[in-house]
Design a protein around this motif. Structure first.
Motif, PDB file in Angstrom:
ATOM      1  N   ALA A   1       0.833  -1.202   0.000  1.00 49.90           N
ATOM      2  CA  ALA A   1       0.000   0.000   0.000  1.00 49.90           C
ATOM      3  C   ALA A   1       0.866   1.249   0.000  1.00 49.90           C
ATOM      4  O   ALA A   1       0.529   2.261  -0.611  1.00 49.90           O
ATOM      5  CB  ALA A   1      -0.923   0.001   1.221  1.00 49.90           C
ATOM      6  N   ARG A   2       2.004   1.185   0.700  1.00 54.68           N
ATOM      7  CA  ARG A   2       2.955   2.289   0.743  1.00 54.68           C
ATOM      8  C   ARG A   2       4.355   1.707   0.667  1.00 54.68           C
ATOM      9  O   ARG A   2       4.599   0.559   1.032  1.00 54.68           O
ATOM     10  CB  ARG A   2       2.789   3.099   2.033  1.00 54.68           C
ATOM     11  CG  ARG A   2       1.441   3.784   2.157  1.00 54.68           C
ATOM     12  CD  ARG A   2       1.351   4.609   3.425  1.00 54.68           C
ATOM     13  NE  ARG A   2       2.327   5.701   3.429  1.00 54.68           N
ATOM     14  CZ  ARG A   2       2.475   6.549   4.454  1.00 54.68           C
ATOM     15  NH1 ARG A   2       1.711   6.427   5.525  1.00 54.68           N
ATOM     16  NH2 ARG A   2       3.363   7.509   4.395  1.00 54.68           N
ATOM     17  N   GLY A   3       5.304   2.511   0.187  1.00 48.57           N
ATOM     18  CA  GLY A   3       6.665   2.032   0.018  1.00 48.57           C
ATOM     19  C   GLY A   3       7.404   1.896   1.336  1.00 48.57           C
ATOM     20  O   GLY A   3       7.117   2.581   2.313  1.00 48.57           O
ATOM     21  N   ALA A   4       8.384   0.981   1.338  1.00 46.07           N
ATOM     22  CA  ALA A   4       9.210   0.787   2.532  1.00 46.07           C
ATOM     23  C   ALA A   4      10.459   1.654   2.499  1.00 46.07           C
ATOM     24  O   ALA A   4      11.220   1.673   3.456  1.00 46.07           O
ATOM     25  CB  ALA A   4       9.596  -0.682   2.667  1.00 46.07           C
ATOM     26  N   ARG A   5      10.698   2.334   1.382  1.00 48.26           N
ATOM     27  CA  ARG A   5      11.827   3.245   1.208  1.00 48.26           C
ATOM     28  C   ARG A   5      13.168   2.511   1.306  1.00 48.26           C
ATOM     29  O   ARG A   5      13.241   1.314   1.542  1.00 48.26           O
ATOM     30  CB  ARG A   5      11.788   4.391   2.227  1.00 48.26           C
ATOM     31  CG  ARG A   5      10.555   5.255   2.128  1.00 48.26           C
ATOM     32  CD  ARG A   5      10.810   6.646   2.693  1.00 48.26           C
ATOM     33  NE  ARG A   5      11.428   6.637   3.993  1.00 48.26           N
ATOM     34  CZ  ARG A   5      10.765   6.602   5.143  1.00 48.26           C
ATOM     35  NH1 ARG A   5       9.446   6.526   5.121  1.00 48.26           N
ATOM     36  NH2 ARG A   5      11.388   6.633   6.295  1.00 48.26           N
ATOM     37  N   ALA A   6      14.240   3.265   1.119  1.00 48.72           N
ATOM     38  CA  ALA A   6      15.587   2.696   1.116  1.00 48.72           C
ATOM     39  C   ALA A   6      16.351   3.165   2.335  1.00 48.72           C
ATOM     40  O   ALA A   6      16.257   4.306   2.741  1.00 48.72           O
ATOM     41  CB  ALA A   6      16.328   3.134  -0.146  1.00 48.72           C
ATOM     42  N   ASP A   7      17.104   2.288   2.887  1.00 44.98           N
ATOM     43  CA  ASP A   7      18.011   2.622   3.967  1.00 44.98           C
ATOM     44  C   ASP A   7      19.344   1.972   3.636  1.00 44.98           C
ATOM     45  O   ASP A   7      19.385   0.833   3.181  1.00 44.98           O
ATOM     46  CB  ASP A   7      17.502   2.095   5.318  1.00 44.98           C
ATOM     47  CG  ASP A   7      16.254   2.827   5.789  1.00 44.98           C
ATOM     48  OD1 ASP A   7      16.366   4.031   6.030  1.00 44.98           O
ATOM     49  OD2 ASP A   7      15.190   2.200   5.882  1.00 44.98           O
ATOM     50  N   GLU A   8      20.422   2.675   3.866  1.00 46.09           N
ATOM     51  CA  GLU A   8      21.748   2.163   3.543  1.00 46.09           C
ATOM     52  C   GLU A   8      22.452   1.635   4.787  1.00 46.09           C
ATOM     53  O   GLU A   8      23.658   1.568   4.839  1.00 46.09           O
ATOM     54  CB  GLU A   8      22.590   3.283   2.896  1.00 46.09           C
ATOM     55  CG  GLU A   8      22.052   3.756   1.557  1.00 46.09           C
ATOM     56  CD  GLU A   8      22.437   2.845   0.408  1.00 46.09           C
ATOM     57  OE1 GLU A   8      23.101   1.816   0.666  1.00 46.09           O
ATOM     58  OE2 GLU A   8      22.079   3.149  -0.735  1.00 46.09           O
ATOM     59  N   GLY A   9      21.712   1.279   5.809  1.00 49.50           N
ATOM     60  CA  GLY A   9      22.330   0.925   7.077  1.00 49.50           C
ATOM     61  C   GLY A   9      22.521  -0.547   7.319  1.00 49.50           C
ATOM     62  O   GLY A   9      22.708  -0.953   8.469  1.00 49.50           O
ATOM     63  N   GLY A  10      22.458  -1.407   6.285  1.00 50.74           N
ATOM     64  CA  GLY A  10      22.711  -2.819   6.467  1.00 50.74           C
ATOM     65  C   GLY A  10      21.587  -3.527   7.187  1.00 50.74           C
ATOM     66  O   GLY A  10      20.414  -3.195   7.057  1.00 50.74           O
ATOM     67  N   LEU A  11      21.947  -4.538   7.996  1.00 45.41           N
ATOM     68  CA  LEU A  11      20.941  -5.400   8.614  1.00 45.41           C
ATOM     69  C   LEU A  11      20.006  -4.668   9.568  1.00 45.41           C
ATOM     70  O   LEU A  11      18.801  -4.955   9.571  1.00 45.41           O
ATOM     71  CB  LEU A  11      21.640  -6.560   9.323  1.00 45.41           C
ATOM     72  CG  LEU A  11      22.457  -7.491   8.420  1.00 45.41           C
ATOM     73  CD1 LEU A  11      22.993  -8.659   9.226  1.00 45.41           C
ATOM     74  CD2 LEU A  11      21.624  -7.996   7.255  1.00 45.41           C
ATOM     75  N   PRO A  12      20.467  -3.738  10.406  1.00 40.05           N
ATOM     76  CA  PRO A  12      19.492  -3.021  11.238  1.00 40.05           C
ATOM     77  C   PRO A  12      18.440  -2.289  10.412  1.00 40.05           C
ATOM     78  O   PRO A  12      17.276  -2.188  10.817  1.00 40.05           O
ATOM     79  CB  PRO A  12      20.365  -2.044  12.026  1.00 40.05           C
ATOM     80  CG  PRO A  12      21.708  -2.688  12.068  1.00 40.05           C
ATOM     81  CD  PRO A  12      21.848  -3.364  10.735  1.00 40.05           C
ATOM     82  N   ALA A  13      18.831  -1.792   9.231  1.00 38.07           N
ATOM     83  CA  ALA A  13      17.872  -1.098   8.373  1.00 38.07           C
ATOM     84  C   ALA A  13      16.825  -2.060   7.823  1.00 38.07           C
ATOM     85  O   ALA A  13      15.689  -1.662   7.564  1.00 38.07           O
ATOM     86  CB  ALA A  13      18.604  -0.408   7.224  1.00 38.07           C
ATOM     87  N   MET A  14      17.176  -3.345   7.638  1.00 45.96           N
ATOM     88  CA  MET A  14      16.188  -4.309   7.175  1.00 45.96           C
ATOM     89  C   MET A  14      15.089  -4.481   8.213  1.00 45.96           C
ATOM     90  O   MET A  14      13.900  -4.555   7.882  1.00 45.96           O
ATOM     91  CB  MET A  14      16.847  -5.657   6.882  1.00 45.96           C
ATOM     92  CG  MET A  14      15.875  -6.709   6.388  1.00 45.96           C
ATOM     93  SD  MET A  14      15.086  -6.292   4.813  1.00 45.96           S
ATOM     94  CE  MET A  14      16.397  -6.707   3.664  1.00 45.96           C
ATOM     95  N   ALA A  15      15.468  -4.538   9.493  1.00 42.45           N
ATOM     96  CA  ALA A  15      14.458  -4.634  10.551  1.00 42.45           C
ATOM     97  C   ALA A  15      13.558  -3.405  10.544  1.00 42.45           C
ATOM     98  O   ALA A  15      12.344  -3.511  10.740  1.00 42.45           O
ATOM     99  CB  ALA A  15      15.138  -4.787  11.908  1.00 42.45           C
TER     100      ALA A  15
END
Length: 465
Positions: free
Chosen positions: A189-203
């Motif tokens: 429904a909405r984007g999850a956007r991008a984070d360049e912070g590795g595994l913590p950013a996936m959480a």
């Protein structure tokens, strides 16, 4: 004479030697002459916005990228359960429909769950290209998974409203990338956007999906692509009884040439999760970025009651899938198909001690042949050589009480593969079904373990905020 000829040429071709204008008008692509009737759509190239980081480039795509300029009025609504597109490619209808354990009729819809368009900075596929190639490949649906972008959302919505019967469905998705690991999303429904912070950013991305698109399917894409992705391929990421956000499914096959050979290792790791009582769903996708990049080369066949984004996602979440590069199969054990659970406990209707062995039935057709393998857990119990283009079938009775004594009272599963020789003596996996699960006596039980759809189960167990 040469001067006269040159002057004559310039008179015929005025402006032939003049320079191009500095800013050319946007190119337009009209998907005409397609294999199926499609709405007349013109798609504008997305604007390219310079930025300093990859994440910013992914997010910089404008909402108007892929804007549909001239959709026709929506046609009459198609039937509730359209015939899968592979019927037009010669696959018989008895391989394209089956019954669920509850008696409900379901169709076997083929989709590519991992496709990029020009809203991704490294892709060159327009939506018109996607529709044309999907129709040619016999796909019923395509999940658009642009890198950290849902810029194609308006165009996908307009296309699906005008989509005539027989044309492939487009499902809005996203591939939310972090450094070294990718989260595939279906029906967002909405984007999850991008984070360049590795595994913590996936959480963080998974938590954002839980909050904004709880009905989406969360897939761990190509986990062996990097060390970071492999670190997420861990039981804790699929177990709702452990803290933290969860994935619903695993991309067990990826169509990229460098990733396809890793399928066997992924199957082994997936089996280790099954041995722990976890039931992650399995899906696949081509990961196509360019025209002619193999869109539909690998497909997920979803056994669903309707060709609609929500129905496809829920069926995939429940494990009613198989992944393949060329074959269609119908597989059942005691009337239960992939992702379903047989209750064989004492006193139950399908207790093998009281009602005898379960009937296993498999029929199919593949364009590339190979050896069919039937597994009970990790034990190979039957094989069948097949010929390309020739229908095959396998039928036998299976008694789970014949397993080794240590496993006799334990829950288990059966599943099917098709394999064939590959280069350098290796083995290519051409089809993998999700398991048919079963319960037995007093031993370990699937019912006492996490169910399919671990992410939603974890959300249901989470305290209210």
């Amino acid at each position: 004479m040469r001067r006269i000829a040159l002057l004559a040429l310039l008179a015929v071709l005025p402006g032939a030697l003049t320079s191009r204008p500095a800013a050319a008008a946007p190119r337009r692509y009209r998907p005409a002459a397609l294999p199926t009737r499609l709405p007349s759509i013109w798609i504008r190239d997305p604007e390219r916005v310079p930025s300093t980081s990859r994440a910013e480039r992914w997010q910089a795509q404008p909402a108007s990228a892929h804007a549909i300029l001239t959709p026709r009025p929506a046609p009459a609504a198609p039937a509730a359960m359209p015939v899968p597109a592979d019927a037009a490619r010669g696959f018989p209808l008895d391989l394209l429909f089956s019954r669920l354990a509850d008696g409900q009729r379901a169709a076997h819809y083929a989709l590519d769950g991992h496709v990029h368009t020009t809203a991704s900075p490294d892709a060159r596929l327009r939506l018109g290209d996607v529709v044309r190639e999907a129709a040619a490949a016999g796909l019923d649906a395509v999940v658009i998974t642009d890198h950290c972008s849902i810029a194609a959302a308006p165009a996908i919505a307009a296309y699906d409203r005008a989509r005539p019967a027989g044309a492939p469905l487009l499902v809005l998705g996203e591939e939310a990338g972090t450094r070294g690991a990718h989260l595939g999303l279906w029906n967002v429904a909405r984007g999850a956007r991008a984070d360049e912070g590795g595994l913590p950013a996936m959480a963080t991305a998974l938590a954002r999906v839980d909050a904004q698109s709880p009905g989406a399917l969360c897939v761990l894409n190509h986990p062996t692509w990097t060390v970071a992705g492999a670190a997420l391929f861990h039981p804790a990421a699929f177990d709702p009884q452990r803290p933290g956000p969860k994935f619903d499914a695993l991309e067990v096959c990826n169509g990229r040439r460098l990733l396809r050979p890793q399928t066997r290792a992924l199957i082994g790791a997936w089996e280790a999760m099954l041995a722990q009582g976890l039931r992650p769903a399995i899906v696949s996708g081509s990961d196509a970025h360019l025209r002619g990049d193999g869109l539909g080369r690998l497909r997920t066949v979803v056994i669903a009651p309707a060709l609609e984004a929500g129905a496809l996602v829920e069926a995939a979440r429940l494990g009613r899938t198989y992944v393949t590069d060329d074959a269609r199969v119908v597989f059942s054990v005691a009337g239960h198909g992939p992702g379903e659970l047989i209750d064989g406990r004492p006193g139950a209707r399908l207790d093998p001690a009281a009602h005898g062995p379960w009937h296993v039935a498999l029929r199919g057709l593949g364009q590339r042949g190979g050896e069919v393998r039937l597994y009970a857990g990790r034990a190979l119990i039957a094989t069948l050589p097949t010929t390309a283009g020739v229908p095959f079938s396998l039928a036998l009775d299976y008694d789970p009480r014949t397993r080794p004594a240590a496993e006799r009272d334990r829950a288990g599963y059966l599943r099917v593969e098709i394999v064939r020789p590959a280069e350098h003596g290796a083995e290519e996996v051409g089809l993998i079904t999700a398991p048919v699960y079963f319960e037995l006596g007093t031993g370990s039980s699937w019912a006492a373990r996490p169910r399919a759809g671990a992410r939603l189960a974890a959300l249901a167990q989470a305290p209210a905020r």
